[in-house]
Design an enzyme around this catalytic site. Structure first.
Site, short mmCIF file in Angstrom:
data_model
loop_
_atom_site.label_atom_id
_atom_site.label_comp_id
_atom_site.label_asym_id
_atom_site.label_seq_id
_atom_site.Cartn_x
_atom_site.Cartn_y
_atom_site.Cartn_z
N ARG A 52 0.84 -1.19 0.00
CA ARG A 52 0.00 0.00 0.00
C ARG A 52 0.88 1.25 0.00
O ARG A 52 1.86 1.34 0.74
CB ARG A 52 -0.91 0.01 1.23
CG ARG A 52 -1.93 1.16 1.24
CD ARG A 52 -2.87 1.03 2.41
NE ARG A 52 -2.14 1.17 3.68
CZ ARG A 52 -2.72 1.08 4.87
NH1 ARG A 52 -4.02 0.83 4.94
NH2 ARG A 52 -2.01 1.22 5.97
N TRP A 431 39.26 2.32 -36.79
CA TRP A 431 38.09 1.44 -36.76
C TRP A 431 38.18 0.45 -35.61
O TRP A 431 37.25 0.30 -34.82
CB TRP A 431 37.95 0.68 -38.09
CG TRP A 431 36.81 -0.31 -38.06
CD1 TRP A 431 35.51 -0.07 -38.35
CD2 TRP A 431 36.89 -1.69 -37.67
NE1 TRP A 431 34.76 -1.21 -38.18
CE2 TRP A 431 35.58 -2.23 -37.76
CE3 TRP A 431 37.93 -2.53 -37.25
CZ2 TRP A 431 35.29 -3.55 -37.46
CZ3 TRP A 431 37.64 -3.86 -36.95
CH2 TRP A 431 36.33 -4.36 -37.06
N TYR A 435 35.81 0.19 -32.29
CA TYR A 435 35.03 -1.04 -32.14
C TYR A 435 35.30 -1.69 -30.78
O TYR A 435 34.38 -2.14 -30.09
CB TYR A 435 35.39 -2.01 -33.26
CG TYR A 435 34.51 -3.24 -33.33
CD1 TYR A 435 33.19 -3.15 -33.78
CD2 TYR A 435 34.98 -4.49 -32.94
CE1 TYR A 435 32.39 -4.27 -33.83
CE2 TYR A 435 34.18 -5.62 -32.99
CZ TYR A 435 32.88 -5.50 -33.44
OH TYR A 435 32.07 -6.62 -33.50
N ASP A 451 33.39 2.11 -40.77
CA ASP A 451 32.86 0.76 -40.93
C ASP A 451 31.93 0.70 -42.14
O ASP A 451 31.00 1.51 -42.27
CB ASP A 451 32.11 0.34 -39.67
CG ASP A 451 31.61 -1.09 -39.74
OD1 ASP A 451 32.37 -1.99 -39.35
OD2 ASP A 451 30.47 -1.30 -40.20
#
Length: 496
Positions: A52, A431, A435, A451
């Protein structure tokens, strides 16, 4: 004092009236971001608690469970705050806080010799500044956050497993059973055994099964498909709708098995490993791989106004960024995958694992090897892989760097500093660095703009493919969630 409840990752500020409305309606959108302490009972709850609703005058609102505990409230036994989704709502606002939390999750404040000063040094700031940032963003000190994590994990083990209490204490990172009992008695006003209704019958070989909650939605088919496409035979795989893999930590080997419980907004995780003290580290890695801390609704709302990303997010509202199980493993797999197809990289990975990976105990899934450690790779003859010499030298350079610096893949500094540190390793270009940062360091703003999959995904129907420089410029509007934008672009790549 008037405040607003922010849902954007800004420093935490809570409007009591707004919080109370969320509490009255048991609004699940606030689960994991908001905890309510009730002064009349000294108990704190999740906003979805079935109990409650207390009167407004008795409610105090906190941005984290640790803050509620530090204020003197004890966890509710009905809604179990330890099972609330662990959300990174502060990501993108304070990189220092998110990195500090990652280090705490790795055990930086466990053990008698650990200190906040050492943690601050690893983050490159002063102790006072670290305490201020934690208080500003989480409402609690670093020590309180670490203690809350230990206690919550222990309570989850008590509820979800039948491990003996000595093993629960060890698995949760407590230095002794006495200290474990003291913490529980102080927080719950009862011994830990009183929270369990069954006698322990656990056999370690049977594995430990836990539920790890997330905030919905969750695009499980896409996550599973991503892992299946890259799974290295003998080390990992997908069986039906479950992901399985062999794991190794501190010279010991075992297996994990992960399934989806969509009705409970959770993953079901079974861990079979000979060292119980490794359980927290294994669970942290599983959370990283399956991106359980992401609030994709909030992230999607920030990205959806972009005309390119909006339709993608509407099509895949529960898309997550798959993480890497281990930094060294992911880095080696990134090198293996340079300028070749996913299938070809997977075959090379299988050859490498069979060549120098450690063996795993017999298991029902037929897994045979773990991924090699840096030292195992360095001790192997890589000529039989038939790779170009430059790529073979890159593997060796990465193994040497990882062996020399155990914290090589830890979050340190800005995204730019992380990328620069990785690019210093021979054979790692922009890259690969982005990554690795995206999938292991969990940099939410990492973005490998060169990419080919991202470039294809960003090409409008019938339009011209952008250059990497043009895509990087477009992505400036997607900060600090460029990693999630990248995942949507990959998912939209027509070649996948």
């Amino acid at each position: 004092m008037e405040h607003r409840l922010h849902l954007t990752g800004d420093p935490v500020s809570l409007d009591p009236l707004a919080c109370y409305r969320a509490l009255e309606t048991r609004d699940a959108r606030f689960d994991g971001r908001l905890f309510v302490g009730v002064t009349s009972t000294r108990i704190y709850c999740r906003p979805i608690c079935p109990a409650r609703t207390a009167k407004f005058v008795h409610c105090r609102f906190y941005p984290s469970a640790a803050a509620a505990q530090e204020a003197g409230f004890r966890p509710c036994l009905r809604c179990r705050p330890e099972t609330a989704p662990e959300l990174g709502a502060w990501h993108g606002t304070s990189n220092t806080v998110s990195r500090g939390l990652a280090l705490i999750a790795e055990g930086a404040l466990d053990g008698e010799d650990a200190s906040v000063d050492d943690l601050a040094s690893r983050l490159g700031i002063g102790e006072r500044q670290l305490r201020r940032l934690f208080k500003e963003h989480l409402g609690a000190s670093p020590i309180a956050v670490a203690q809350a994590r230990r206690v919550h994990f222990a309570k989850q083990l008590i509820h979800d497993t039948d491990l003996p209490m000595t093993e629960v204490a060890a698995a949760a990172g407590f230095g002794s059973l006495r200290r474990f009992n003291e913490c529980f008695q102080m927080l719950y006003r009862r011994p830990p055994g009183a929270l369990r209704r069954r006698a322990p019958t656990h056999q370690l070989a049977d594995g430990v099964t836990l539920r790890l909650p997330y905030r919905p939605p969750y695009d499980w088919p896409t996550m599973l498909g991503f892992l299946a496409a890259r799974a290295i035979p003998g080390m990992e795989g997908v069986a039906g709708d479950r992901y399985i893999r062999a794991i190794a930590l501190d010279g010991k080997a075992g297996t994990i098995e992960i399934g989806h419980l969509p009705a409970r907004h959770s993953l079901a995780v079974t861990i079979r490993f000979p060292n119980l003290r490794a359980l927290p580290a294994i669970v942290r890695r599983i959370r990283r791989v399956f991106d359980l801390g992401a609030d994709v609704t909030m992230i999607g709302a920030q990205l959806a106004d972009d005309p390119l990303l909006g339709p993608m997010i509407a099509a895949r509202p529960g898309l997550r960024v798959p993480g890497g199980w281990d930094g060294f493993e992911l880095a080696i797999r990134a090198i293996l995958g340079q300028q070749i197809t996913i299938a070809a990289a997977r075959k090379l990975g299988q050859q490498l694992v069979a060549l120098c990976g450690g063996a795993v105990p017999a298991n029902a899934h037929g897994l045979t090897h773990c991924f090699p450690t840096p030292l195992q790779l360095l001790a192997s003859d890589l000529d039989i892989l038939g790779m170009p010499g430059a790529r073979r030298q890159a593997l060796i350079a990465m193994a040497e760097a990882a062996a020399a610096d155990p914290d090589l893949f830890q979050a340190r500094g800005s995204i730019e500093e992380t990328v620069a540190r990785l690019r210093d390793i021979r054979g790692i270009g922009d890259w690969s660095a982005h990554y690795i940062a995206l999938r292991v360091v969990r940099e939410s703003d990492a973005f490998p703009a060169s990419d080919i999959g991202l470039l294809r995904g960003a090409t409008p129907p019938g339009g011209t493919r952008p250059t990497p420089k043009e895509l990087a410029a477009m992505a400036e509007a997607w900060r600090p969630w460029r990693a999630y934008a990248a995942q949507h672009l990959w998912a939209a790549d027509p070649a996948i």
